[in-house]
Design an enzyme around this catalytic site. Sequence first.
Site, PDB file in Angstrom:
ATOM      1  N   GLY A 161       0.842  -1.196   0.000  1.00 29.91           N
ATOM      2  CA  GLY A 161       0.000   0.000   0.000  1.00 29.91           C
ATOM      3  C   GLY A 161       0.871   1.238   0.000  1.00 29.91           C
ATOM      4  O   GLY A 161       2.053   1.169   0.346  1.00 29.91           O
ATOM      5  N   GLN A 171       3.206   9.867   1.279  1.00 27.00           N
ATOM      6  CA  GLN A 171       4.516   9.186   1.299  1.00 27.00           C
ATOM      7  C   GLN A 171       5.388   9.582   0.104  1.00 27.00           C
ATOM      8  O   GLN A 171       6.592   9.366   0.117  1.00 27.00           O
ATOM      9  CB  GLN A 171       4.341   7.663   1.379  1.00 27.00           C
ATOM     10  CG  GLN A 171       3.717   7.231   2.709  1.00 27.00           C
ATOM     11  CD  GLN A 171       3.554   5.738   2.802  1.00 27.00           C
ATOM     12  OE1 GLN A 171       2.576   5.193   2.322  1.00 27.00           O
ATOM     13  NE2 GLN A 171       4.529   5.054   3.391  1.00 27.00           N
ATOM     14  N   CYS A 194       6.254  -0.124   7.423  1.00 27.16           N
ATOM     15  CA  CYS A 194       5.877   1.073   6.687  1.00 27.16           C
ATOM     16  C   CYS A 194       7.056   1.505   5.823  1.00 27.16           C
ATOM     17  O   CYS A 194       8.190   1.553   6.304  1.00 27.16           O
ATOM     18  CB  CYS A 194       5.502   2.193   7.659  1.00 27.16           C
ATOM     19  SG  CYS A 194       4.953   3.699   6.837  1.00 27.16           S
ATOM     20  N   LEU A 195       6.780   1.820   4.578  1.00 29.71           N
ATOM     21  CA  LEU A 195       7.847   2.233   3.659  1.00 29.71           C
ATOM     22  C   LEU A 195       8.496   3.542   4.120  1.00 29.71           C
ATOM     23  O   LEU A 195       9.613   3.841   3.709  1.00 29.71           O
ATOM     24  CB  LEU A 195       7.297   2.374   2.237  1.00 29.71           C
ATOM     25  CG  LEU A 195       6.833   1.054   1.598  1.00 29.71           C
ATOM     26  CD1 LEU A 195       6.118   1.324   0.281  1.00 29.71           C
ATOM     27  CD2 LEU A 195       8.004   0.100   1.382  1.00 29.71           C
ATOM     28  N   HIS A 250      -4.118   1.355   8.104  1.00 22.92           N
ATOM     29  CA  HIS A 250      -2.752   1.909   8.099  1.00 22.92           C
ATOM     30  C   HIS A 250      -2.660   3.068   7.098  1.00 22.92           C
ATOM     31  O   HIS A 250      -2.089   4.122   7.401  1.00 22.92           O
ATOM     32  CB  HIS A 250      -1.778   0.773   7.740  1.00 22.92           C
ATOM     33  CG  HIS A 250      -0.348   1.158   7.554  1.00 22.92           C
ATOM     34  ND1 HIS A 250       0.662   0.723   8.374  1.00 22.92           N
ATOM     35  CD2 HIS A 250       0.262   1.938   6.609  1.00 22.92           C
ATOM     36  CE1 HIS A 250       1.821   1.219   7.956  1.00 22.92           C
ATOM     37  NE2 HIS A 250       1.612   1.955   6.876  1.00 22.92           N
ATOM     38  N   GLU A 251      -3.247   2.889   5.917  1.00 21.32           N
ATOM     39  CA  GLU A 251      -3.164   3.928   4.872  1.00 21.32           C
ATOM     40  C   GLU A 251      -4.014   5.154   5.221  1.00 21.32           C
ATOM     41  O   GLU A 251      -3.580   6.291   5.016  1.00 21.32           O
ATOM     42  CB  GLU A 251      -3.577   3.357   3.511  1.00 21.32           C
ATOM     43  CG  GLU A 251      -2.762   2.174   3.010  1.00 21.32           C
ATOM     44  CD  GLU A 251      -1.266   2.372   3.033  1.00 21.32           C
ATOM     45  OE1 GLU A 251      -0.805   3.532   3.053  1.00 21.32           O
ATOM     46  OE2 GLU A 251      -0.542   1.363   3.057  1.00 21.32           O
ATOM     47  N   HIS A 261      -2.269   7.361   7.497  1.00 20.21           N
ATOM     48  CA  HIS A 261      -1.313   8.262   6.828  1.00 20.21           C
ATOM     49  C   HIS A 261      -1.999   9.558   6.372  1.00 20.21           C
ATOM     50  O   HIS A 261      -1.407  10.640   6.454  1.00 20.21           O
ATOM     51  CB  HIS A 261      -0.702   7.600   5.593  1.00 20.21           C
ATOM     52  CG  HIS A 261       0.494   6.734   5.853  1.00 20.21           C
ATOM     53  ND1 HIS A 261       1.647   7.216   6.426  1.00 20.21           N
ATOM     54  CD2 HIS A 261       0.724   5.418   5.583  1.00 20.21           C
ATOM     55  CE1 HIS A 261       2.537   6.217   6.505  1.00 20.21           C
ATOM     56  NE2 HIS A 261       1.998   5.119   6.003  1.00 20.21           N
TER      57      HIS A 261
HETATM   58  O1  GNR Z   1       4.130  -2.546   2.446  1.00 17.34           O
HETATM   59  C1  GNR Z   1       3.528  -2.412   3.519  1.00 17.34           C
HETATM   60  N1  GNR Z   1       3.236  -3.515   4.261  1.00 17.34           N
HETATM   61  C2  GNR Z   1       2.397  -3.493   5.354  1.00 17.34           C
HETATM   62  C3  GNR Z   1       2.385  -4.601   6.194  1.00 17.34           C
HETATM   63  C4  GNR Z   1       1.555  -4.645   7.290  1.00 17.34           C
HETATM   64  C5  GNR Z   1       0.713  -3.586   7.548  1.00 17.34           C
HETATM   65  C6  GNR Z   1       0.710  -2.475   6.731  1.00 17.34           C
HETATM   66  C7  GNR Z   1       1.542  -2.430   5.635  1.00 17.34           C
HETATM   67  S1  GNR Z   1       1.528  -1.040   4.590  1.00 17.34           S
HETATM   68  C8  GNR Z   1       3.169  -1.057   3.996  1.00 17.34           C
HETATM   69  C9  GNR Z   1       3.382   0.014   2.954  1.00 17.34           C
HETATM   70  C10 GNR Z   1       3.168   1.368   3.588  1.00 17.34           C
HETATM   71  O2  GNR Z   1       3.966   1.931   4.292  1.00 17.34           O
HETATM   72  N2  GNR Z   1       2.018   1.943   3.369  1.00 17.34           N
HETATM   73  O3  GNR Z   1       1.734   3.126   3.921  1.00 17.34           O
HETATM   74 NI    NI Z   2       2.916   3.194   5.761  1.00 13.63          NI
END
Ligand code: GNR
Ligand code: NI
Length: 171
Positions: A46, A51, A94-95, A136-137, A140
């Site tokens: 995601g 980001q 998270c990236l 999670h997204e 953000h």
């Molecule tokens: O690549 C991603 N893997 C992930 C694994 C578990 C819970 C959430 C994520 S999202 C993350 C990519 C990211 O930072 N998205 O904002």
């Molecule tokens: Ni993230």
Amino acid sequence: MAIRDIIILPDTQLRLVSKPVEKITSEIRALADDMFETMYDAPGIGLAAIQVAQPLRLITMDLSKKEGEKNPRAFINPEIVSASEELSVYEEGCLSIPEYYEEVERPAKVRVRFMDLDGKIHEEDADGLYATCIQHEIDHLNGVLFVDYLSKLKRDRVMKKFTKAARLAAK
Ligand code: GNR
Ligand code: NI
């Protein structure tokens, strides 16, 4: 199409509250295209527009498991309509916080309302990894990071590590 730079901690842009997408313009489509390319390249499941330093309520996601199979999905102005009382724990990453993983507890199921790139409105029930990832997204988009759910000790530790790394990289 282009791969864009992903911003990482302690970049304060990650704390911005992103603005709704008012209209699906060619710029928005180009941004979504670049976000998919950036997300696949990373690789991640995601990506939120902030980001790549764009404070807009736009998310890309691909939860397909099989190698070589793609299921690119875009979420515009997504909202959690309802969330289950039942919680589930998932190890998140998270990236924007590279190579750091911790377990986070969130509602196990959510109902999400969003627009796609054709302007069509959807409402879907999400569970499992989909539920975790969309929460999670959407976090953000509100300037919230998964480390915000950890103990102060763990959060301070990771913030300090990334602040120090940025200081060393700048020298
Ligand atoms: O690549 C991603 N893997 C992930 C694994 C578990 C819970 C959430 C994520 S999202 C993350 C990519 C990211 O930072 N998205 O904002
Ligand atoms: Ni993230």
